[in-house]
Design a protein around this motif. Structure first.
Motif: not given
Length: 162
Positions: A110-111, A100-103, A82-85, A90-98
């Motif tokens: 949460x998470x 692709x994000x896959x989960x 449940x927790x993902x410290x 990580x998401x912000x860096x990937x988004x800033x660099x445009x």
């Protein structure tokens, strides 16, 4: 099955355009990300070229991703608890660099489930059991690996000795 095919297609497009695939996740998933990085980078089963699939180091994933991520890359994140410290940076860096994000995640509120955007791809496993989630994430990524090879290299012979 269609989500697995979509993941494989997005990752094959990333690799065909010269991008890298980064694998990361919560602390319990480190061995899984390393396994898939080794599987696609080392190519022990088939005589195929190595693919730039990189497991993020557990101790310094943010610095690692920040220094190497680009717009042609993809970030695949696995969540089995449940927790993902450390997820948000990580998401912000990937988004800033445009990138692709896959989960891939379990049935958590949460998470990844709470933070992925609609245009980011998510496979949600309907369970809260970490062991069950990890086993399905392993199976899903085995399927993705096979489809990647098919997309990138055509028909791959079955290795009956593996």
């Amino acid at each position: 099955a269609s989500k697995i095919a979509e993941v494989a297609l997005q990752l094959s497009e990333t690799l065909m355009h010269g991008g890298k695939v980064f694998l990361g996740g919560d602390a319990s998933i480190q061995s899984l990300t390393q396994h898939f990085s080794d599987l696609l980078l080392m190519r022990k089963t088939h005589s195929l070229p190595p693919l730039p699939v990189i497991a993020l180091p557990l101790a310094t994933p943010v610095a690692f991703l920040k220094s190497l991520c680009s717009a042609t890359d993809a970030l695949v994140l696995f969540q089995s608890m449940p927790e993902f410290p450390g997820l948000a940076p990580l998401l912000q860096i990937a988004r800033d660099h445009r990138a692709k994000i896959i989960g891939l995640t379990g049935d958590f509120d949460q998470g990844l489930s709470a933070t992925l955007l609609p245009e980011e791809l998510m496979i949600r496993i309907p369970s809260r059991s970490s062991a069950f989630i990890q086993s399905l994430e392993h199976m899903i990524f085995q399927c993705v690996s096979q489809q990647l090879d098919h997309h990138l290299f055509g028909a791959i012979p079955v290795d009956h000795d593996a």
